[in-house]
Design an enzyme around this catalytic site. Structure first.
Site, short mmCIF file in Angstrom:
data_model
loop_
_atom_site.label_atom_id
_atom_site.label_comp_id
_atom_site.label_asym_id
_atom_site.label_seq_id
_atom_site.Cartn_x
_atom_site.Cartn_y
_atom_site.Cartn_z
N SER A 110 0.77 2.03 -5.19
CA SER A 110 1.61 1.42 -6.22
C SER A 110 2.89 2.24 -6.44
CB SER A 110 0.83 1.24 -7.52
OG SER A 110 1.51 0.42 -8.43
N HIS A 164 0.37 -5.78 -10.55
CA HIS A 164 0.03 -6.39 -9.25
C HIS A 164 -0.62 -7.76 -9.42
CE1 HIS A 164 1.33 -2.75 -7.29
NE2 HIS A 164 0.58 -2.06 -8.14
#
Length: 279
Positions: free
Chosen positions: A87, A192
């Site tokens: 991430s 996400h």
């Protein structure tokens, strides 16, 4: 022996992180404080912990500490042959590979954290020991259509993301379906997931201010689980990453196939090191 650097994402932050690094890099510390308008090193060392855990502060802090630790770990004998970040960790991986400067990366991450922190009403949960097909089946049968599978962290750990009320409703059914554990995560948003599509567009506009260079070593993207091959696709991929799954298991398997034998986690904690043992 090929070494790969791994850069962690949110959840790895902890009070006191970077204590052994800041005195070694006074120029970077001063630059970070100038860019952000507050002392990032002081926040990492002294908190308050609640503030360090807020997305708009967590992301630049993790980037900062991870980037500096990678500098310490890099030498002719152990220079990495490839890198990946989970991430927000992908920004530290790209900065280490020379795609953009430390300062540019910090500006990007600070804006990313600021934008993502404004998205409310989302939640995430880690599902342990239940495969993704079964998870999808449970979500479908329960009518929880707004939940996405966000992080494929290991074969035994998948993170779901979506509206907080739907995530809460999924906990019981997922356990009943055979999950060993279903653990709500302490996050402020549904990272996400499709809830991040609009913020991602805002971030894309911000990234137009920057130029991107080719990576000096292969950097594996969360979105594709493959190395970036063209600098012109980096900004677009980083935007897509905000609302797409983190394909971490595939990434590690691809790096091993490409020759990675040793993995060094650059950043606080050992979250990614622990996941390695499960992949």
């Amino acid at each position: 022996m090929s070494t790969a650097f791994l850069f962690p994402g949110q959840g790895s932050q902890k009070l006191g992180m970077g204590a052994e690094l800041f005195d070694q890099f006074p120029e970077e510390v001063a630059k970070a404080n100038e860019i952000l308008g507050y002392s990032l090193s002081d926040l990492c060392l002294n908190g308050p912990e609640e503030k360090l855990g807020q997305t708009q502060y967590t992301q630049p802090a993790l980037y900062f500490v991870s980037y500096l630790q990678a500098k310490v770990l890099t030498n002719p004998e152990s220079a990495p042959k490839m890198a990946a970040g989970h991430s927000v960790g992908e920004f530290a991986a790209l900065a280490h590979a020379g795609t953009f400067s430390f300062a540019e990366g910090l500006r990007m991450v600070a804006k990313r954290g600021e934008i993502m922190s404004k998205v409310r009403g989302g939640g995430m949960a880690a599902v342990i020991a239940l495969d993704f097909c079964k998870i999808k089946e449970v979500l479908r049968s329960e009518g929880l259509s707004l939940i996405d599978l966000a992080n494929f962290n290991s074969p035994g750990q998948i993170v779901i993301s979506g509206p907080a009320d739907e995530v809460a409703q999924s906990l019981g059914p997922l356990k009943e379906a055979g999950a060993k554990l279903v653990v709500p995560l302490k996050v402020s948003g549904a990272f996400h997931s499709r809830m991040m599509k609009e913020p991602a567009l805002q971030f894309g506009e911000f990234l137009k201010e920057f130029s991107f260079l080719e990576t000096s070593i292969p950097v594996y993207a969360n979105v594709t689980a493959a190395p970036y091959t063209d600098s012109s696709s980096i900004a677009e991929t980083l935007v897509l990453q905000m609302h797409s799954p983190v394909r971490w298991t595939e990434t590690i398997l691809a790096m091993r196939k490409a020759g990675a034998k040793t993995f060094e986690e650059c950043g606080p904690g050992k979250v990614l090191t622990k996941l390695l043992r499960q992949i």
